[in-house]
Design an enzyme around this catalytic site. Structure first.
Site, PDB file in Angstrom:
ATOM      1  N   GLY A 154      24.341 135.508  48.153  1.00  0.00           N
ATOM      2  CA  GLY A 154      24.297 135.325  49.636  1.00  0.00           C
ATOM      3  C   GLY A 154      25.611 136.030  50.336  1.00  0.00           C
ATOM      4  O   GLY A 154      26.406 136.509  49.444  1.00  0.00           O
ATOM      5  N   ASP A 155      25.657 135.905  51.572  1.00  0.00           N
ATOM      6  CA  ASP A 155      26.790 136.207  52.122  1.00  0.00           C
ATOM      7  C   ASP A 155      27.201 137.714  52.283  1.00  0.00           C
ATOM      8  O   ASP A 155      28.211 138.171  52.119  1.00  0.00           O
ATOM      9  CB  ASP A 155      28.123 135.552  51.931  1.00  0.00           C
ATOM     10  CG  ASP A 155      27.956 133.954  52.071  1.00  0.00           C
ATOM     11  OD1 ASP A 155      27.283 133.425  52.891  1.00  0.00           O
ATOM     12  OD2 ASP A 155      28.241 133.176  51.087  1.00  0.00           O
ATOM     13  N   LYS A 199      24.029 140.445  55.471  1.00  0.00           N
ATOM     14  CA  LYS A 199      22.544 140.754  55.782  1.00  0.00           C
ATOM     15  C   LYS A 199      22.205 140.730  57.383  1.00  0.00           C
ATOM     16  O   LYS A 199      21.544 141.555  57.933  1.00  0.00           O
ATOM     17  CB  LYS A 199      21.368 139.859  55.301  1.00  0.00           C
ATOM     18  CG  LYS A 199      21.438 139.791  53.832  1.00  0.00           C
ATOM     19  CD  LYS A 199      20.621 138.788  53.035  1.00  0.00           C
ATOM     20  CE  LYS A 199      20.975 137.358  53.248  1.00  0.00           C
ATOM     21  NZ  LYS A 199      22.106 137.252  52.618  1.00  0.00           N
ATOM     22  N   ASN A 228      21.044 126.202  55.645  1.00  0.00           N
ATOM     23  CA  ASN A 228      22.132 126.343  54.600  1.00  0.00           C
ATOM     24  C   ASN A 228      22.693 127.951  54.782  1.00  0.00           C
ATOM     25  O   ASN A 228      23.902 128.265  54.500  1.00  0.00           O
ATOM     26  CB  ASN A 228      21.668 126.205  53.260  1.00  0.00           C
ATOM     27  CG  ASN A 228      20.287 126.808  52.743  1.00  0.00           C
ATOM     28  OD1 ASN A 228      19.845 127.377  53.946  1.00  0.00           O
ATOM     29  ND2 ASN A 228      19.853 126.967  51.670  1.00  0.00           N
ATOM     30  N   ALA A 229      21.857 128.743  55.434  1.00  0.00           N
ATOM     31  CA  ALA A 229      22.277 130.309  55.729  1.00  0.00           C
ATOM     32  C   ALA A 229      23.221 130.156  57.026  1.00  0.00           C
ATOM     33  O   ALA A 229      23.147 129.357  57.657  1.00  0.00           O
ATOM     34  CB  ALA A 229      20.901 130.929  56.089  1.00  0.00           C
ATOM     35  N   GLY A 230      24.106 131.090  56.803  1.00  0.00           N
ATOM     36  CA  GLY A 230      25.097 131.299  57.890  1.00  0.00           C
ATOM     37  C   GLY A 230      24.893 132.973  58.324  1.00  0.00           C
ATOM     38  O   GLY A 230      25.560 133.740  57.482  1.00  0.00           O
ATOM     39  N   HIS A 231      24.460 133.419  59.329  1.00  0.00           N
ATOM     40  CA  HIS A 231      24.627 134.686  59.592  1.00  0.00           C
ATOM     41  C   HIS A 231      25.382 135.166  60.600  1.00  0.00           C
ATOM     42  O   HIS A 231      25.079 134.539  61.773  1.00  0.00           O
ATOM     43  CB  HIS A 231      23.155 135.390  59.797  1.00  0.00           C
ATOM     44  CG  HIS A 231      22.175 135.390  58.596  1.00  0.00           C
ATOM     45  ND1 HIS A 231      20.790 135.571  58.773  1.00  0.00           N
ATOM     46  CD2 HIS A 231      22.501 135.189  57.231  1.00  0.00           C
ATOM     47  CE1 HIS A 231      20.351 135.442  57.693  1.00  0.00           C
ATOM     48  NE2 HIS A 231      21.350 135.525  56.813  1.00  0.00           N
ATOM     49  N   THR A 237      25.279 123.213  50.081  1.00  0.00           N
ATOM     50  CA  THR A 237      26.000 123.048  51.465  1.00  0.00           C
ATOM     51  C   THR A 237      25.597 121.948  52.196  1.00  0.00           C
ATOM     52  O   THR A 237      26.134 121.548  53.031  1.00  0.00           O
ATOM     53  CB  THR A 237      25.289 124.190  52.376  1.00  0.00           C
ATOM     54  OG1 THR A 237      23.819 123.992  52.297  1.00  0.00           O
ATOM     55  CG2 THR A 237      25.393 125.695  51.910  1.00  0.00           C
ATOM     56  N   GLN A 252      20.362 133.890  51.989  1.00  0.00           N
ATOM     57  CA  GLN A 252      20.922 133.838  50.787  1.00  0.00           C
ATOM     58  C   GLN A 252      20.500 135.036  49.810  1.00  0.00           C
ATOM     59  O   GLN A 252      20.500 136.166  50.460  1.00  0.00           O
ATOM     60  CB  GLN A 252      20.327 132.467  49.853  1.00  0.00           C
ATOM     61  CG  GLN A 252      20.510 131.133  50.502  1.00  0.00           C
ATOM     62  CD  GLN A 252      19.678 130.596  51.589  1.00  0.00           C
ATOM     63  OE1 GLN A 252      18.567 130.930  51.423  1.00  0.00           O
ATOM     64  NE2 GLN A 252      20.412 130.064  52.570  1.00  0.00           N
ATOM     65  N   THR A 270      28.949 128.939  57.159  1.00  0.00           N
ATOM     66  CA  THR A 270      28.360 127.567  57.336  1.00  0.00           C
ATOM     67  C   THR A 270      29.296 126.415  57.175  1.00  0.00           C
ATOM     68  O   THR A 270      29.259 125.475  57.773  1.00  0.00           O
ATOM     69  CB  THR A 270      27.016 127.290  56.329  1.00  0.00           C
ATOM     70  OG1 THR A 270      26.015 128.496  56.593  1.00  0.00           O
ATOM     71  CG2 THR A 270      26.282 126.138  56.425  1.00  0.00           C
ATOM     72  N   THR A 271      30.078 126.552  55.970  1.00  0.00           N
ATOM     73  CA  THR A 271      30.829 125.569  55.769  1.00  0.00           C
ATOM     74  C   THR A 271      32.559 125.615  55.627  1.00  0.00           C
ATOM     75  O   THR A 271      33.336 124.765  55.553  1.00  0.00           O
ATOM     76  CB  THR A 271      30.429 125.168  54.218  1.00  0.00           C
ATOM     77  OG1 THR A 271      30.858 126.515  53.342  1.00  0.00           O
ATOM     78  CG2 THR A 271      29.004 124.792  53.807  1.00  0.00           C
ATOM     79  N   LEU A 302      32.498 147.527  52.938  1.00  0.00           N
ATOM     80  CA  LEU A 302      33.285 148.500  52.077  1.00  0.00           C
ATOM     81  C   LEU A 302      34.847 148.633  52.533  1.00  0.00           C
ATOM     82  O   LEU A 302      35.765 148.893  51.763  1.00  0.00           O
ATOM     83  CB  LEU A 302      32.738 150.134  52.547  1.00  0.00           C
ATOM     84  CG  LEU A 302      33.343 151.263  51.716  1.00  0.00           C
ATOM     85  CD1 LEU A 302      32.970 151.177  50.165  1.00  0.00           C
ATOM     86  CD2 LEU A 302      33.103 152.558  52.261  1.00  0.00           C
ATOM     87  N   ASP A 303      35.078 148.478  53.962  1.00  0.00           N
ATOM     88  CA  ASP A 303      36.469 148.634  54.539  1.00  0.00           C
ATOM     89  C   ASP A 303      37.416 147.306  53.877  1.00  0.00           C
ATOM     90  O   ASP A 303      38.721 147.495  53.936  1.00  0.00           O
ATOM     91  CB  ASP A 303      36.580 148.267  55.992  1.00  0.00           C
ATOM     92  CG  ASP A 303      35.743 146.959  56.527  1.00  0.00           C
ATOM     93  OD1 ASP A 303      34.598 146.711  55.870  1.00  0.00           O
ATOM     94  OD2 ASP A 303      36.288 146.245  57.195  1.00  0.00           O
TER      95      ASP A 303
HETATM   96  P1  IMP Z   1      21.862 124.815  48.940  1.00  0.00           P
HETATM   97  O1  IMP Z   1      20.813 125.832  49.311  1.00  0.00           O
HETATM   98  O2  IMP Z   1      22.597 123.988  50.238  1.00  0.00           O
HETATM   99  O3  IMP Z   1      20.939 123.673  48.145  1.00  0.00           O
HETATM  100  O4  IMP Z   1      22.861 125.213  48.087  1.00  0.00           O
HETATM  101  C1  IMP Z   1      22.665 125.789  46.620  1.00  0.00           C
HETATM  102  C2  IMP Z   1      23.472 126.896  46.321  1.00  0.00           C
HETATM  103  O5  IMP Z   1      23.188 127.854  46.866  1.00  0.00           O
HETATM  104  C3  IMP Z   1      25.039 126.575  46.435  1.00  0.00           C
HETATM  105  O6  IMP Z   1      25.728 127.294  45.616  1.00  0.00           O
HETATM  106  C4  IMP Z   1      25.149 127.270  47.912  1.00  0.00           C
HETATM  107  O7  IMP Z   1      26.674 127.527  48.058  1.00  0.00           O
HETATM  108  C5  IMP Z   1      24.287 128.363  47.882  1.00  0.00           C
HETATM  109  N1  IMP Z   1      24.125 128.756  49.263  1.00  0.00           N
HETATM  110  C6  IMP Z   1      23.144 128.414  49.775  1.00  0.00           C
HETATM  111  N2  IMP Z   1      22.841 129.178  51.259  1.00  0.00           N
HETATM  112  C7  IMP Z   1      23.755 130.000  50.928  1.00  0.00           C
HETATM  113  C8  IMP Z   1      23.993 130.883  51.876  1.00  0.00           C
HETATM  114  O8  IMP Z   1      23.407 131.074  52.806  1.00  0.00           O
HETATM  115  N3  IMP Z   1      25.190 131.771  51.460  1.00  0.00           N
HETATM  116  C9  IMP Z   1      25.801 131.633  50.329  1.00  0.00           C
HETATM  117  N4  IMP Z   1      25.665 130.720  49.536  1.00  0.00           N
HETATM  118  C10 IMP Z   1      24.614 129.898  49.873  1.00  0.00           C
END
Ligand code: IMP
Length: 422
Positions: free
Chosen positions: A11-12, A15, A37-40, A129, A223, A298-299, A330-331
């Site tokens: 993830g991260d 994207k 849980n995603a953060g774009h 998250t 993710q 996200t966090t 890359l930077d």
């Molecule tokens: P959950 O999706 O909140 O249940 O977390 C499960 C695992 O996925 C944990 O290690 C989170 O840090 C990771 N995770 C969930 N969403 C993301 C994301 O968007 N970016 C990076 N890690 C994520």
């Protein structure tokens, strides 16, 4: 041409930015799995948008954005996100944002159950998250979840929530976590649903008509491959299929509707939460954090950082059928003098080209590195592949050779303009 954008690491990978870049030529931007849980992070015209559930196409006018059936939706969180994004001048109408009537709902109690599970796991915790993602998907698979469509029948929802609250309170009380009143849960969720229900529809025929009409569809993965419930570093994964197949099950479109698979990876590797991370490197982490980079959208958690790991990328390219790589950040490596690329894992004296399934093997995996010279110059103003320093191109070429997929895009900064199409 219809395209899936999949994360190839944990993830991260950036994207959101690649999606945003490709949105210019897309008619539809579609989320098919995951939740908030995603953060774009998308930066356009100097404005920074942080999106969790809204597809990145939302910041454009005249694009249709779809939250597919495979997504789990926290209605309260989505309402807050809509209000915040509208506050940045973005209009969010039912024509512009379509929400699948089959998408499952994350209830406030799912978040507390997520926390309870982490407490119960103790030192084995996943590092989630805490957005209730795992418990919401568990209810879906357990056939006890609520879908967006159910909210057109409030009595049914009230009855189901009352039942679920009793079960959840039992568990929460065991961990001294706050328990719930069914009426309060209903009040909170129903208020949010008033804002969301005008967007809720059967998205399957809408997507099929768009496909048949030759519209350009962009599937925005959330993710990354190593967080996939099947292909990731289980159990340190999220609860959905983050890989290309999830785009089909999460939308109702068949595999032949997707012709291009863009795999997004950073020029190095990062991870938040717990679980294996063989190429993690304290020096690189400190260096990138010192640049103000690699804090979670996200966090806010600092991400662990490490060297590029082509063991992970090789499998990720296979599973996602990657046709083009998009290498971001890359930077971030601009000032480093010597770079490492992991080409295999040495496990008990044997070098493995692909990641293992067994947990104990992950713990014993020692990265085998190849060392490459850094370029030690600023790439952030480069707009063509040829403008990149020769050492940066050599690094990208080696990455592509080790992963078995060509580089199609390179990111050299957060702005939309800082994306090189190769
Ligand atoms: P959950 O999706 O909140 O249940 O977390 C499960 C695992 O996925 C944990 O290690 C989170 O840090 C990771 N995770 C969930 N969403 C993301 C994301 O968007 N970016 C990076 N890690 C994520």
């Amino acid at each position: 041409m219809n395209t899936i954008i999949a994360g190839l690491q944990w993830g991260d990978e950036g994207k959101g930015k690649i999606v945003d870049y490709l949105t210019e030529s897309a008619d539809f931007v579609i989320r098919s799995q995951g939740g908030n849980n995603a953060g774009h992070t998308v930066v356009a015209h100097g404005v920074k948008y942080i999106l969790h559930l809204l597809p990145s196409g939302i910041i454009w006018d005249h694009k249709t954005n779809v939250i597919g059936n495979g997504v789990v939706i926290d209605p309260v969180g989505l309402c807050q996100e809509i209000a915040r994004t509208e506050g940045q001048g973005v209009s969010i109408t039912p024509e512009k944002l379509l929400i699948s009537d089959r998408a499952h709902v994350v209830l406030p109690l799912h978040k507390e159950l997520d926390a309870a599970r982490e407490v119960a796991l103790g030192e084995h915790k996943i590092g989630t998250t805490k957005r209730g993602i795992g418990p919401a998907y568990a209810d879906k698979i357990n056939r006890s979840g609520l879908r967006m469509a159910d909210f057109t029948d409030p009595d049914y929802v009230r009855e189901r929530i009352a039942h679920r609250v009793v079960e959840a309170n039992d568990i929460l009380a065991r961990y001294d976590l706050p328990t719930f009143e069914a009426a309060a849960v209903c009040a909170e969720v129903f208020t949010a649903m008033e804002r969301l229900l005008p967007h809720v529809t059967n998205t399957i025929p809408v997507l099929h008509e768009a496909w048949k009409a030759g519209k350009t569809l962009l599937f925005e993965g959330a993710q990354g491959t190593l967080l996939d419930i099947d292909f990731g570093t289980y159990p340190f994964v999220t609860s959905s299929n983050t890989t290309a197949g999830g785009a089909c099950t999460g939308t109702g479109l068949p595999p032949m509707a997707i012709q291009r698979s863009i795999g997004v990876c950073k020029a190095y590797t990062t991870r938040v939460g717990s679980g294996p991370f063989p190429t993690c490197d304290e020096g690189l982490s400190a260096y990138l954090h010192g640049l103000g980079r690699e804090f979670g959208a996200t966090t806010g958690r600092p991400r662990g950082c490490g060297w590029l790991d082509t063991v992970l990328l090789r499998m990720a390219c296979m599973v996602n059928g990657v046709t083009h790589l998009a290498v971001t950040n890359l930077d971030g490596l601009d000032a480093y003098d010597t770079l490492q690329i992991c080409t295999g894992y040495d496990i008990d004296g044997t070098v493995h080209p692909l990641p293992p399934a067994r947990r104990d093997l992950w713990d014993r995996a020692v990265p085998v590195y190849e060392t490459l010279p850094g370029w030690q110059s600023d790439t952030t103003a480069c707009t063509r592949y040829e403008d990149l320093p020769p050492a940066a191109r050599a690094y990208l070429d080696r990455l592509a050779a080790l992963c078995g997929a060509p580089v199609g895009f390179v990111g050299v900064g957060p702005d939309r303009a800082q994306t090189i199409a190769v």
